[in-house]
Write an enzyme that holds these catalytic residues in place. Structure first.
Site, PDB file in Angstrom:
ATOM      1  N   ASP A 142       0.837  -1.215   0.000  1.00 44.17           N
ATOM      2  CA  ASP A 142       0.000   0.000   0.000  1.00 44.17           C
ATOM      3  C   ASP A 142       0.862   1.251   0.000  1.00 44.17           C
ATOM      4  O   ASP A 142       1.984   1.246   0.515  1.00 44.17           O
ATOM      5  CB  ASP A 142      -0.909  -0.024   1.242  1.00 44.17           C
ATOM      6  CG  ASP A 142      -2.071   0.957   1.096  1.00 44.17           C
ATOM      7  OD1 ASP A 142      -2.374   1.367  -0.049  1.00 44.17           O
ATOM      8  OD2 ASP A 142      -2.668   1.316   2.131  1.00 44.17           O
TER       9      ASP A 142
ATOM     10  N   GLY B 236      -0.159   5.391  -4.436  1.00 44.36           N
ATOM     11  CA  GLY B 236      -0.800   6.649  -4.827  1.00 44.36           C
ATOM     12  C   GLY B 236      -0.202   7.824  -4.073  1.00 44.36           C
ATOM     13  O   GLY B 236       0.144   8.861  -4.660  1.00 44.36           O
TER      14      GLY B 236
ATOM     15  N   TRP C 120       2.697   7.973  -2.665  1.00 41.51           N
ATOM     16  CA  TRP C 120       4.101   8.145  -3.086  1.00 41.51           C
ATOM     17  C   TRP C 120       4.153   9.088  -4.301  1.00 41.51           C
ATOM     18  O   TRP C 120       4.983   9.997  -4.353  1.00 41.51           O
ATOM     19  CB  TRP C 120       4.697   6.780  -3.440  1.00 41.51           C
ATOM     20  CG  TRP C 120       6.136   6.785  -3.842  1.00 41.51           C
ATOM     21  CD1 TRP C 120       7.208   6.590  -3.017  1.00 41.51           C
ATOM     22  CD2 TRP C 120       6.676   6.974  -5.158  1.00 41.51           C
ATOM     23  NE1 TRP C 120       8.377   6.642  -3.740  1.00 41.51           N
ATOM     24  CE2 TRP C 120       8.079   6.877  -5.056  1.00 41.51           C
ATOM     25  CE3 TRP C 120       6.104   7.211  -6.413  1.00 41.51           C
ATOM     26  CZ2 TRP C 120       8.930   7.013  -6.157  1.00 41.51           C
ATOM     27  CZ3 TRP C 120       6.949   7.352  -7.507  1.00 41.51           C
ATOM     28  CH2 TRP C 120       8.339   7.252  -7.377  1.00 41.51           C
TER      29      TRP C 120
ATOM     30  N   HIS D 130       2.112   3.478  -9.085  1.00 41.33           N
ATOM     31  CA  HIS D 130       1.956   2.045  -9.373  1.00 41.33           C
ATOM     32  C   HIS D 130       3.131   1.534 -10.208  1.00 41.33           C
ATOM     33  O   HIS D 130       3.602   0.420  -9.999  1.00 41.33           O
ATOM     34  CB  HIS D 130       0.627   1.785 -10.085  1.00 41.33           C
ATOM     35  CG  HIS D 130      -0.577   2.167  -9.258  1.00 41.33           C
ATOM     36  ND1 HIS D 130      -0.720   1.781  -7.946  1.00 41.33           N
ATOM     37  CD2 HIS D 130      -1.678   2.909  -9.550  1.00 41.33           C
ATOM     38  CE1 HIS D 130      -1.863   2.269  -7.464  1.00 41.33           C
ATOM     39  NE2 HIS D 130      -2.458   2.958  -8.421  1.00 41.33           N
TER      40      HIS D 130
ATOM     41  N   TRP E  52     -12.180  -1.995  -7.515  1.00 42.34           N
ATOM     42  CA  TRP E  52     -12.988  -1.582  -8.681  1.00 42.34           C
ATOM     43  C   TRP E  52     -13.690  -0.264  -8.397  1.00 42.34           C
ATOM     44  O   TRP E  52     -14.154   0.404  -9.308  1.00 42.34           O
ATOM     45  CB  TRP E  52     -14.049  -2.636  -9.024  1.00 42.34           C
ATOM     46  CG  TRP E  52     -13.507  -3.974  -9.405  1.00 42.34           C
ATOM     47  CD1 TRP E  52     -13.498  -5.092  -8.623  1.00 42.34           C
ATOM     48  CD2 TRP E  52     -12.893  -4.352 -10.647  1.00 42.34           C
ATOM     49  NE1 TRP E  52     -12.919  -6.138  -9.296  1.00 42.34           N
ATOM     50  CE2 TRP E  52     -12.543  -5.720 -10.546  1.00 42.34           C
ATOM     51  CE3 TRP E  52     -12.609  -3.676 -11.841  1.00 42.34           C
ATOM     52  CZ2 TRP E  52     -11.928  -6.419 -11.583  1.00 42.34           C
ATOM     53  CZ3 TRP E  52     -11.995  -4.382 -12.882  1.00 42.34           C
ATOM     54  CH2 TRP E  52     -11.660  -5.730 -12.736  1.00 42.34           C
TER      55      TRP E  52
ATOM     56  N   LEU F 154      10.619 -20.446  -5.364  1.00 44.66           N
ATOM     57  CA  LEU F 154       9.592 -19.607  -4.720  1.00 44.66           C
ATOM     58  C   LEU F 154       8.233 -19.741  -5.418  1.00 44.66           C
ATOM     59  O   LEU F 154       8.160 -19.741  -6.641  1.00 44.66           O
ATOM     60  CB  LEU F 154      10.056 -18.138  -4.795  1.00 44.66           C
ATOM     61  CG  LEU F 154       9.075 -17.080  -4.294  1.00 44.66           C
ATOM     62  CD1 LEU F 154       8.973 -17.115  -2.776  1.00 44.66           C
ATOM     63  CD2 LEU F 154       9.504 -15.674  -4.746  1.00 44.66           C
TER      64      LEU F 154
HETATM   65  C1  IPE Z   1      -5.407  -2.764  -0.176  1.00 44.50           C
HETATM   66  O1  IPE Z   1      -5.076  -1.443  -0.354  1.00 44.50           O
HETATM   67  C2  IPE Z   1      -5.353  -3.493  -1.468  1.00 44.50           C
HETATM   68  C3  IPE Z   1      -4.067  -3.522  -2.155  1.00 44.50           C
HETATM   69  C4  IPE Z   1      -2.910  -3.116  -1.716  1.00 44.50           C
HETATM   70  C5  IPE Z   1      -4.106  -4.121  -3.441  1.00 44.50           C
HETATM   71  P1  IPE Z   1      -6.169  -0.287  -0.384  1.00 44.50           P
HETATM   72  O2  IPE Z   1      -5.421   0.989  -0.462  1.00 44.50           O
HETATM   73  O3  IPE Z   1      -7.154  -0.556  -1.467  1.00 44.50           O
HETATM   74  O4  IPE Z   1      -6.875  -0.478   1.021  1.00 44.50           O
HETATM   75  P2  IPE Z   1      -7.865   0.491   1.835  1.00 44.50           P
HETATM   76  O5  IPE Z   1      -9.046   0.717   0.965  1.00 44.50           O
HETATM   77  O6  IPE Z   1      -7.123   1.752   2.112  1.00 44.50           O
HETATM   78  O7  IPE Z   1      -8.184  -0.266   3.070  1.00 44.50           O
HETATM   79  C1  IPE Z   2      -1.745   0.198  -3.328  1.00 43.30           C
HETATM   80  O1  IPE Z   2      -1.486   1.554  -3.370  1.00 43.30           O
HETATM   81  C2  IPE Z   2      -1.931  -0.386  -4.700  1.00 43.30           C
HETATM   82  C3  IPE Z   2      -3.310  -0.714  -5.037  1.00 43.30           C
HETATM   83  C4  IPE Z   2      -4.315  -0.714  -4.234  1.00 43.30           C
HETATM   84  C5  IPE Z   2      -3.552  -1.101  -6.418  1.00 43.30           C
HETATM   85  P1  IPE Z   2      -2.644   2.623  -3.301  1.00 43.30           P
HETATM   86  O2  IPE Z   2      -3.022   2.965  -4.715  1.00 43.30           O
HETATM   87  O3  IPE Z   2      -3.743   2.173  -2.445  1.00 43.30           O
HETATM   88  O4  IPE Z   2      -1.885   3.840  -2.647  1.00 43.30           O
HETATM   89  P2  IPE Z   2      -2.495   4.881  -1.618  1.00 43.30           P
HETATM   90  O5  IPE Z   2      -2.986   4.108  -0.436  1.00 43.30           O
HETATM   91  O6  IPE Z   2      -3.585   5.610  -2.325  1.00 43.30           O
HETATM   92  O7  IPE Z   2      -1.335   5.752  -1.283  1.00 43.30           O
HETATM   93 MG    MG Z   3      -4.119   2.400  -0.444  1.00 41.81          MG
END
Ligand code: IPE
Ligand code: IPE
Ligand code: MG
Length: 254
Positions: free
Chosen positions: A24, A27, A29, A41, A73, A135
């Site tokens: 996580d 975005g 970053w 990403h 989604w 792995l």
């Molecule tokens: C969880 O991250 C899913 C992934 C890293 C793929 P999110 O950023 O979607 O989680 P929430 O919504 O903040 O809990």
């Molecule tokens: C995790 O990073 C990747 C996915 C959920 C695809 P995020 O996109 O959730 O990043 P933040 O949480 O918005 O920083």
């Molecule tokens: Mg996130």
């Protein structure tokens, strides 16, 4: 894995056998750098490469990475499309390298929601690496822990209806066999980057006795050192699986 299996040391040289990561912070970053979220990403994929390489070298048996949740989604449509595109391109560009490194790739999640072309790429990549015994890399895509348990239930109910499963044989072990992680050891270490401290519907059933580790590092900044820190924290813990501390010596039950 049964409750009895849980009593066995689930470690190799003190290392976790199975590491599960919620990657996580991509975005944020990018936003910190005034860039569009998708750039985060892209940077996240680079971090994935390094972590996969490291785990393969350290003889970690299973690495599970949460790439896209069943709730993702809900994001703006252009982010979702770009993520799908990135997933497909990465799959295509990385599979030969994974194969050469003896890595077995498996995509877990509800693949029925993906476009046909992506599903074909997934099937080809899985087939190409299926015989590898290094792995095991699980990529969770359109995965949700609740979905996993629900799909297992559906199969079990169908089995009972057709007479293949006796109702009295439904046990934790049986349920386990119908989850997408059947046959694999349960995660020993769960890591979430990005500062949030929640499961976000990742491996709900499988995380029952996993050690949790949270870090503020945003996923693209998560590197070998960060992983070593997490593994170091794991090694310093005593896993009791319901026993008392005195019953456990060197992570073995007396
Ligand atoms: C969880 O991250 C899913 C992934 C890293 C793929 P999110 O950023 O979607 O989680 P929430 O919504 O903040 O809990
Ligand atoms: C995790 O990073 C990747 C996915 C959920 C695809 P995020 O996109 O959730 O990043 P933040 O949480 O918005 O920083
Ligand atoms: Mg996130």
């Amino acid at each position: 894995m049964t409750a009895a299996d849980n009593d066995k040391p689930s470690i190799n040289n003190g290392n976790p056998r199975h590491i599960a990561i919620i990657m996580d912070g991509n975005g944020r970053w990018a936003q910190k750098r005034l860039m569009p979220r998708i750039m985060g990403h892209y940077a996240g994929v680079k971090a994935v490469r390094k972590i996969v390489e490291y785990c393969a070298k350290q003889n970690i048996e299973v690495l599970s990475l949460f790439a896209f949740s069943s709730e993702n989604w809900r994001r703006p449509q252009d982010e979702v499309s770009l993520l799908m595109e990135l997933f497909m391109n990465t799959l295509q560009s990385e599979v030969d390298k994974l194969d050469k490194n003896n890595i077995r790739l498996k995509i877990i999640g509800d693949k029925s929601a993906f476009p046909e072309k992506l599903r074909e790429k997934i099937a080809t990549a899985e087939a190409q690496t299926a015989q590898n015994d290094g792995l095991t890399l699980l990529i969770a895509a359109n995965y949700g822990g609740r979905w996993d348990i629900t799909q297992a239930l559906r199969q079990i109910v169908a089995g009972v209806k057709s007479g293949e499963i006796e109702e009295q044989d439904i046990s934790e072990q049986l349920v386990n066999q119908y989850l997408v992680t059947a046959e694999l050891p349960e995660p020993d270490l769960f890591i979430r980057s990005g500062g949030e401290e929640r499961i976000s519907n990742f491996l709900l059933w499988q995380l029952a006795y996993t050690e949790f580790y949270f870090t503020d590092a945003l996923w693209p900044d998560f590197d070998q050192l960060a992983l070593e820190k997490a593994i170091g924290s794991f090694k310093g813990r005593q896993r009791r699986f319901g026993h008392t501390g005195e019953q456990v010596i060197d992570n073995r039950v007396l």
